[in-house]
Design a protein around this motif. Structure first.
Motif, PDB file in Angstrom:
ATOM      1  N   UNK A  12     -21.234 -57.707 -23.558  1.00  0.00           N
ATOM      2  CA  UNK A  12     -22.340 -57.059 -23.969  1.00  0.00           C
ATOM      3  C   UNK A  12     -22.908 -56.300 -22.505  1.00  0.00           C
ATOM      4  N   UNK A  15     -20.567 -52.730 -21.673  1.00  0.00           N
ATOM      5  CA  UNK A  15     -20.788 -51.860 -22.353  1.00  0.00           C
ATOM      6  C   UNK A  15     -21.628 -51.708 -20.891  1.00  0.00           C
ATOM      7  N   UNK A  16     -22.879 -52.075 -20.542  1.00  0.00           N
ATOM      8  CA  UNK A  16     -24.296 -51.403 -19.742  1.00  0.00           C
ATOM      9  C   UNK A  16     -24.078 -51.227 -18.491  1.00  0.00           C
ATOM     10  N   UNK A  34     -33.205 -34.654 -28.033  1.00  0.00           N
ATOM     11  CA  UNK A  34     -32.843 -35.701 -28.998  1.00  0.00           C
ATOM     12  C   UNK A  34     -32.569 -36.817 -27.158  1.00  0.00           C
ATOM     13  N   UNK A  35     -31.859 -37.775 -27.094  1.00  0.00           N
ATOM     14  CA  UNK A  35     -31.646 -38.576 -25.681  1.00  0.00           C
ATOM     15  C   UNK A  35     -30.282 -37.922 -25.403  1.00  0.00           C
ATOM     16  N   UNK A  36     -30.349 -37.164 -25.197  1.00  0.00           N
ATOM     17  CA  UNK A  36     -29.345 -36.646 -24.499  1.00  0.00           C
ATOM     18  C   UNK A  36     -29.496 -35.585 -22.979  1.00  0.00           C
ATOM     19  N   UNK A  48     -22.772 -32.659 -20.974  1.00  0.00           N
ATOM     20  CA  UNK A  48     -23.547 -33.669 -22.281  1.00  0.00           C
ATOM     21  C   UNK A  48     -23.763 -34.515 -22.068  1.00  0.00           C
ATOM     22  N   UNK A  50     -25.076 -38.458 -22.950  1.00  0.00           N
ATOM     23  CA  UNK A  50     -26.380 -40.021 -23.536  1.00  0.00           C
ATOM     24  C   UNK A  50     -27.161 -40.323 -22.571  1.00  0.00           C
ATOM     25  N   UNK A  52     -28.344 -43.193 -22.167  1.00  0.00           N
ATOM     26  CA  UNK A  52     -27.790 -44.679 -22.125  1.00  0.00           C
ATOM     27  C   UNK A  52     -27.098 -44.980 -20.934  1.00  0.00           C
ATOM     28  N   UNK A  53     -26.790 -44.361 -20.594  1.00  0.00           N
ATOM     29  CA  UNK A  53     -25.035 -43.938 -19.685  1.00  0.00           C
ATOM     30  C   UNK A  53     -25.569 -43.744 -18.539  1.00  0.00           C
TER      31      UNK A  53
ATOM     32  N   UNK B   1     -18.968 -52.435 -26.682  1.00  0.00           N
ATOM     33  CA  UNK B   1     -18.210 -52.108 -28.316  1.00  0.00           C
ATOM     34  C   UNK B   1     -18.253 -50.638 -28.236  1.00  0.00           C
ATOM     35  N   UNK B  23     -25.304 -37.892 -31.426  1.00  0.00           N
ATOM     36  CA  UNK B  23     -24.698 -36.888 -30.717  1.00  0.00           C
ATOM     37  C   UNK B  23     -25.757 -37.688 -29.372  1.00  0.00           C
ATOM     38  N   UNK B  24     -26.790 -38.730 -30.266  1.00  0.00           N
ATOM     39  CA  UNK B  24     -27.400 -39.882 -29.070  1.00  0.00           C
ATOM     40  C   UNK B  24     -27.020 -40.869 -28.789  1.00  0.00           C
ATOM     41  N   UNK B  25     -25.536 -41.076 -29.770  1.00  0.00           N
ATOM     42  CA  UNK B  25     -25.090 -42.360 -28.927  1.00  0.00           C
ATOM     43  C   UNK B  25     -23.787 -42.626 -28.901  1.00  0.00           C
ATOM     44  N   UNK B  26     -22.961 -41.239 -29.405  1.00  0.00           N
ATOM     45  CA  UNK B  26     -21.775 -41.345 -29.030  1.00  0.00           C
ATOM     46  C   UNK B  26     -21.332 -39.838 -28.769  1.00  0.00           C
ATOM     47  N   UNK B  27     -19.844 -39.684 -28.969  1.00  0.00           N
ATOM     48  CA  UNK B  27     -19.089 -38.365 -28.825  1.00  0.00           C
ATOM     49  C   UNK B  27     -18.156 -38.029 -30.841  1.00  0.00           C
ATOM     50  N   UNK B  37     -19.936 -46.135 -27.747  1.00  0.00           N
ATOM     51  CA  UNK B  37     -19.916 -46.748 -26.596  1.00  0.00           C
ATOM     52  C   UNK B  37     -21.071 -48.045 -26.917  1.00  0.00           C
ATOM     53  N   UNK B  38     -21.652 -48.484 -27.535  1.00  0.00           N
ATOM     54  CA  UNK B  38     -23.000 -49.244 -27.202  1.00  0.00           C
ATOM     55  C   UNK B  38     -22.846 -50.809 -27.012  1.00  0.00           C
ATOM     56  N   UNK B  39     -24.028 -51.182 -26.746  1.00  0.00           N
ATOM     57  CA  UNK B  39     -24.441 -52.858 -26.874  1.00  0.00           C
ATOM     58  C   UNK B  39     -25.681 -53.198 -27.922  1.00  0.00           C
ATOM     59  N   UNK B  40     -25.424 -53.753 -28.565  1.00  0.00           N
ATOM     60  CA  UNK B  40     -25.983 -54.726 -29.607  1.00  0.00           C
ATOM     61  C   UNK B  40     -27.597 -53.987 -29.595  1.00  0.00           C
ATOM     62  N   UNK B  42     -28.415 -50.987 -28.592  1.00  0.00           N
ATOM     63  CA  UNK B  42     -28.585 -49.473 -29.429  1.00  0.00           C
ATOM     64  C   UNK B  42     -28.086 -49.286 -30.166  1.00  0.00           C
ATOM     65  N   UNK B  45     -30.567 -50.048 -32.487  1.00  0.00           N
ATOM     66  CA  UNK B  45     -31.334 -48.480 -32.507  1.00  0.00           C
ATOM     67  C   UNK B  45     -30.627 -47.476 -33.745  1.00  0.00           C
ATOM     68  N   UNK B  83     -13.232 -42.368 -26.372  1.00  0.00           N
ATOM     69  CA  UNK B  83     -14.019 -42.328 -25.820  1.00  0.00           C
ATOM     70  C   UNK B  83     -13.461 -43.519 -24.915  1.00  0.00           C
TER      71      UNK B  83
END
Lengths: 349, 91
Positions: A12, A15-16, A34-36, A48, A50, A52-53, B1, B23-27, B37-40, B42, B45, B83
């Motif tokens: 994890x 990932x972060x 949004x969150x982007x 574009x 997100x 969190x990246x 992951x 779209x806020x979380x991925x592609x 691509x997220x952790x637990x 996210x 959420x 991705x």
């Protein structure tokens, strides 16, 4: 079971790993949806991504941003640095996260503790000289024909002098002397089409100085937002004078990283011909700067340097320079709070 | 992951809404497929936000977890690529 949990946690964390966003396209606009985050110029969407990246946004020159975008950045704890087109740091924007007030109290209290200040300043200057010494020594090992033995021996002597310092002003002189020897050696380490006339700043008068100045700014900016994030008051320093009008504590912490990170990066870039004369231009104030396309390539190299993995002898763990920044900042906090001796970052060779 | 999210939603309004959330979380890799691509935290959420949109009786959203080993052997035939985590974004 427990090791399984740990590997999940490690995955994890992987990932972060978050990236910096560099904005150099003049007259583009940073917006949010949004969150982007969206980077737009005229009607074209250039990027574009997100939130969190993203870890930090660095804005170079005339790039606009909307208030909504800044709100979103604050919400995600993303730092923002505003720089000129050529890479001079103008300021930073951080969210008013609850600061670690106990750390600040201790930090201020320690400012009046002369023994502590001297101990820390000696560690900072010794760390700096030690790392300069190691950079020259490593280079000399690979390029024996340069005959850098005199400079290496001189740096070793300067390092020993530091231990004898009894007040901070003496250290300024020692640091200056060591820097002179070191930059003489550094000039000889610049091979190929470039030369180095000695350290020149405000403005940089040649490509090598331009790369050094830019690299110092980048590290300074990272360190000052890191210190701020950990709860320090970045304006209160122990070695550098505090009336300088900037985040002097970052200057304190930066000394030990100058040679192994910024100077070595510059050496690599120049000696491996990543940049040529054509990648630089002079502006009317006689400053020399990277052209914009070259600046983008620089960021790729800078990120590569900071995220390259190596094993740190001190902990025997895999690390990166970026992780070492945090590690040293935490050490500094421990030193302030528990009176522990501060041990600077040492680049092993 | 890495997570693969695909959906089948007959209602255009809800479909658009869901795509916006994803779209806020991925592609977006295909019309109704996202790679995230997220952790637990996210992931939680994202699931919470998806649940607010979908109708149990009409819609279907599937989230596949792609383990690290499987991620390496994804076959892409035709357009697009898998991705990845970027180290840096430069504009």
């Amino acid at each position: 079971m427990r090791s399984e949990e740990r590997s999940t946690a490690l995955l994890q964390r992987k990932v972060l790993i978050v990236a910096n966003l560099y904005l150099t396209e003049q007259n583009s606009v940073l917006r949010k949806s949004g969150d982007r985050l969206i980077v737009q110029k005229d009607d074209n969407i250039l990027l574009e991504v997100q939130c969190h990246k993203i870890d930090a946004v660095l804005i170079f020159g005339n790039v606009q941003f909307t208030t909504q975008a800044v709100h979103e950045l604050f919400e995600h704890g993303i730092e923002m640095a505003i720089l000129t087109r050529t890479g001079k740091l103008i300021g930073q924007i951080t969210s008013p996260t609850p600061k670690n007030i106990t750390l600040r109290l201790q930090q201020f209290k320690k400012y009046w503790d002369n023994d502590f200040r001297l101990m820390l300043s000696k560690a900072i200057v010794a760390g700096k000289i030690m790392n300069c010494y190691n950079v020259v020594r490593l280079f000399s090992y690979n390029h024996p024909k340069l005959h850098l033995e005199t400079e290496i021996a001189a740096l070793e002597t300067k390092l020993e002098d530091v231990e004898s310092a009894t007040y901070i002003n003496q250290l300024f002189g020692m640091e200056g002397n060591a820097a002179k020897v070191y930059f003489d050696a550094f000039g000889r380490m610049i091979l190929g089409e470039f030369s180095f006339p000695g350290r020149k700043k405000h403005p940089s008068t040649d490509p090598v100085n331009a790369l050094l100045s830019l690299s110092y700014t980048m590290i300074f900016s990272e360190l000052s937002s890191l210190l701020d994030g950990l709860g320090f008051d970045p304006y209160l320093a122990y070695y550098h004078s505090i009336d300088y009008g900037r985040a002097s504590l970052a200057s304190d912490l930066m000394e030990e990283f100058r040679a192994p990170v910024a100077d070595r990066l510059t050496l690599n870039l120049v000696n491996n011909r990543v940049f040529g004369q054509e990648d630089f231009y002079s502006n009317p104030n006689e400053g020399v700067y990277l052209r914009r396309e070259a600046l983008k390539r620089y960021f790729v190299e800078y990120e590569g340097m900071l995220n390259r993995e190596f094993i740190r002898q001190e902990t025997k763990e895999n690390t990166t320079f970026r992780k070492c920044f945090r590690f040293q900042a935490e050490k500094l906090a421990a030193s302030i709070q528990n009176n522990e001796r501060y041990i600077p970052f040492l680049q092993e060779v | 992951m890495l997570y693969l999210v695909s959906y089948d939603i007959p209602d255009t309004g809800r479909r658009t809404k869901l795509a916006k959330v994803l779209k806020d979380f991925g592609d977006r890799v295909q019309y109704s497929v996202f790679e995230c691509i997220l952790d637990s935290s996210l992931l939680n959420k994202m699931v919470t936000r998806i649940k607010k949109i979908v109708l149990q009786e009409d819609d279907s959203v599937r989230i596949y977890t792609i383990c690290a080993n499987c991620e390496r052997v994804i076959h892409v035939i035709g357009q697009g690529k898998v991705t990845r985590v970027e180290d840096v974004y430069i504009v």
